[in-house]
Scaffold this motif. Structure first.
Motif, PDB file in Angstrom:
ATOM      1  N   LYS A  49       0.873  -1.178   0.000  1.00 13.50           N
ATOM      2  CA  LYS A  49       0.000   0.000   0.000  1.00 13.50           C
ATOM      3  C   LYS A  49       0.911   1.229   0.000  1.00 13.50           C
ATOM      4  O   LYS A  49       1.906   1.272   0.721  1.00 13.50           O
ATOM      5  CB  LYS A  49      -0.896  -0.011   1.236  1.00 13.50           C
ATOM      6  CG  LYS A  49      -1.943   1.081   1.228  1.00 13.50           C
ATOM      7  CD  LYS A  49      -2.918   0.912   2.380  1.00 13.50           C
ATOM      8  CE  LYS A  49      -4.096   1.831   2.287  1.00 13.50           C
ATOM      9  NZ  LYS A  49      -3.841   3.241   2.297  1.00 13.50           N
ATOM     10  N   SER A 106      -1.172   8.223  -1.746  1.00 19.85           N
ATOM     11  CA  SER A 106      -1.593   8.676  -3.074  1.00 19.85           C
ATOM     12  C   SER A 106      -0.509   9.475  -3.794  1.00 19.85           C
ATOM     13  O   SER A 106      -0.375   9.372  -5.011  1.00 19.85           O
ATOM     14  CB  SER A 106      -2.890   9.474  -2.978  1.00 19.85           C
ATOM     15  OG  SER A 106      -2.719  10.583  -2.140  1.00 19.85           O
ATOM     16  N   HIS A 143      -7.522   3.757  -1.828  1.00 17.77           N
ATOM     17  CA  HIS A 143      -6.442   2.929  -1.301  1.00 17.77           C
ATOM     18  C   HIS A 143      -5.643   2.470  -2.511  1.00 17.77           C
ATOM     19  O   HIS A 143      -6.178   1.788  -3.382  1.00 17.77           O
ATOM     20  CB  HIS A 143      -7.001   1.698  -0.579  1.00 17.77           C
ATOM     21  CG  HIS A 143      -7.703   2.028   0.697  1.00 17.77           C
ATOM     22  ND1 HIS A 143      -7.178   1.756   1.929  1.00 17.77           N
ATOM     23  CD2 HIS A 143      -8.900   2.630   0.935  1.00 17.77           C
ATOM     24  CE1 HIS A 143      -8.008   2.155   2.867  1.00 17.77           C
ATOM     25  NE2 HIS A 143      -9.065   2.693   2.285  1.00 17.77           N
ATOM     26  N   CYS A 144      -4.365   2.851  -2.562  1.00 15.87           N
ATOM     27  CA  CYS A 144      -3.510   2.534  -3.702  1.00 15.87           C
ATOM     28  C   CYS A 144      -2.519   1.440  -3.296  1.00 15.87           C
ATOM     29  O   CYS A 144      -1.827   1.561  -2.282  1.00 15.87           O
ATOM     30  CB  CYS A 144      -2.765   3.785  -4.157  1.00 15.87           C
ATOM     31  SG  CYS A 144      -1.720   3.535  -5.608  1.00 15.87           S
ATOM     32  N   VAL A 145      -2.465   0.383  -4.100  1.00  9.90           N
ATOM     33  CA  VAL A 145      -1.549  -0.732  -3.855  1.00  9.90           C
ATOM     34  C   VAL A 145      -0.732  -0.955  -5.117  1.00  9.90           C
ATOM     35  O   VAL A 145      -1.284  -0.978  -6.225  1.00  9.90           O
ATOM     36  CB  VAL A 145      -2.325  -2.016  -3.473  1.00  9.90           C
ATOM     37  CG1 VAL A 145      -1.400  -3.225  -3.387  1.00  9.90           C
ATOM     38  CG2 VAL A 145      -3.054  -1.810  -2.140  1.00  9.90           C
ATOM     39  N   LYS A 197     -11.817   2.491  -3.792  1.00  4.56           N
ATOM     40  CA  LYS A 197     -12.332   3.506  -2.859  1.00  4.56           C
ATOM     41  C   LYS A 197     -13.768   3.180  -2.495  1.00  4.56           C
ATOM     42  O   LYS A 197     -14.478   2.504  -3.242  1.00  4.56           O
ATOM     43  CB  LYS A 197     -12.190   4.916  -3.411  1.00  4.56           C
ATOM     44  CG  LYS A 197     -13.196   5.307  -4.435  1.00  4.56           C
ATOM     45  CD  LYS A 197     -13.086   6.794  -4.746  1.00  4.56           C
ATOM     46  CE  LYS A 197     -14.457   7.345  -4.901  1.00  4.56           C
ATOM     47  NZ  LYS A 197     -14.737   8.662  -4.784  1.00  4.56           N
ATOM     48  N   TRP A 243     -17.688  -0.818  -2.448  1.00  4.59           N
ATOM     49  CA  TRP A 243     -16.430  -0.203  -2.857  1.00  4.59           C
ATOM     50  C   TRP A 243     -16.319  -0.309  -4.363  1.00  4.59           C
ATOM     51  O   TRP A 243     -16.990  -1.128  -4.980  1.00  4.59           O
ATOM     52  CB  TRP A 243     -15.252  -0.903  -2.181  1.00  4.59           C
ATOM     53  CG  TRP A 243     -15.088  -0.485  -0.747  1.00  4.59           C
ATOM     54  CD1 TRP A 243     -15.984  -0.685   0.263  1.00  4.59           C
ATOM     55  CD2 TRP A 243     -13.997   0.216  -0.184  1.00  4.59           C
ATOM     56  NE1 TRP A 243     -15.493  -0.144   1.429  1.00  4.59           N
ATOM     57  CE2 TRP A 243     -14.274   0.410   1.179  1.00  4.59           C
ATOM     58  CE3 TRP A 243     -12.795   0.700  -0.701  1.00  4.59           C
ATOM     59  CZ2 TRP A 243     -13.398   1.064   2.034  1.00  4.59           C
ATOM     60  CZ3 TRP A 243     -11.913   1.352   0.150  1.00  4.59           C
ATOM     61  CH2 TRP A 243     -12.222   1.531   1.510  1.00  4.59           C
ATOM     62  N   GLN A 296      -8.965  -7.038  -0.165  1.00  4.59           N
ATOM     63  CA  GLN A 296      -8.810  -5.773   0.556  1.00  4.59           C
ATOM     64  C   GLN A 296     -10.170  -5.119   0.789  1.00  4.59           C
ATOM     65  O   GLN A 296     -10.463  -4.663   1.887  1.00  4.59           O
ATOM     66  CB  GLN A 296      -7.897  -4.850  -0.258  1.00  4.59           C
ATOM     67  CG  GLN A 296      -7.372  -3.667   0.494  1.00  4.59           C
ATOM     68  CD  GLN A 296      -6.368  -4.041   1.562  1.00  4.59           C
ATOM     69  OE1 GLN A 296      -5.789  -5.116   1.570  1.00  4.59           O
ATOM     70  NE2 GLN A 296      -6.183  -3.147   2.498  1.00  4.59           N
ATOM     71  N   LEU A 341     -12.093  -4.356   4.358  1.00  3.61           N
ATOM     72  CA  LEU A 341     -12.511  -3.005   4.707  1.00  3.61           C
ATOM     73  C   LEU A 341     -14.020  -2.900   4.919  1.00  3.61           C
ATOM     74  O   LEU A 341     -14.551  -1.812   5.098  1.00  3.61           O
ATOM     75  CB  LEU A 341     -12.052  -2.020   3.622  1.00  3.61           C
ATOM     76  CG  LEU A 341     -10.535  -1.819   3.563  1.00  3.61           C
ATOM     77  CD1 LEU A 341     -10.113  -1.169   2.251  1.00  3.61           C
ATOM     78  CD2 LEU A 341     -10.062  -1.003   4.753  1.00  3.61           C
TER      79      LEU A 341
END
Length: 151
Positions: free
Chosen positions: A8, A11, A37-39, A54, A61, A88, A92
């Motif tokens: 992760k 941004s 959420h950036c992976v 997101k 999501w 993920q 969440l």
């Protein structure tokens, strides 16, 4: 091939060039990166893939972007990223993961293989939301499909 490691990232460290492979709008990308959420997938120290998810609502999501560097496509990295994004979102609290994609092309098959189903069609989406026409295999993208997966 070595399996990439997933990380992760904030941004501001998102690999914009790679995100632009899947979405040609820097403005749109910047907008969803703020709350997303950036992976990234790394092979050694090189970033070879990325996804952004997101929240739309507490239980829904959206997969906003998923991309693999062209020279690393076809090696299972996209599937690794997609399954990680699904896990993920579930962790969440999501009960459903949605996404938008073109009405044809390899991306549609990729998502359907993972269990996503078409739930809506947005006519002329790509004509009204992007200033430049988007082509794939000589065909212009016009309509966007909304797909969803129950988690």
């Amino acid at each position: 091939m070595t399996t990439p490691s997933l990380h992760k990232v904030p941004s501001e460290q998102a690999p914009m060039a790679l995100l632009l492979e899947a979405d040609p709008s820097p403005v749109t990308i910047a907008h969803y990166l703020q709350e997303g959420h950036c992976v990234v997938a790394r092979l050694d120290y090189a970033i070879v893939g990325v996804y952004v998810i997101k929240a739309l609502h507490a239980s829904t999501w959206e997969l906003m972007n998923i991309a693999v560097a062209p020279e690393h496509q076809g090696q299972g990295i996209g599937a690794l990223l997609l399954h990680h994004a699904i896990d993920q979102a579930r962790q969440l609290g999501a009960k459903r993961l949605e996404l938008g994609t073109g009405s044809f092309g390899h991306q549609l098959t990729f998502y359907q293989r993972a269990g996503f189903r078409v739930v809506a069609v947005e006519p002329d989406y790509f004509l009204t939301h992007y200033p430049e026409p988007l082509f794939e295999n000589g065909l212009q993208h016009r309509d966007r499909l909304r797909l969803a997966l129950k988690l």
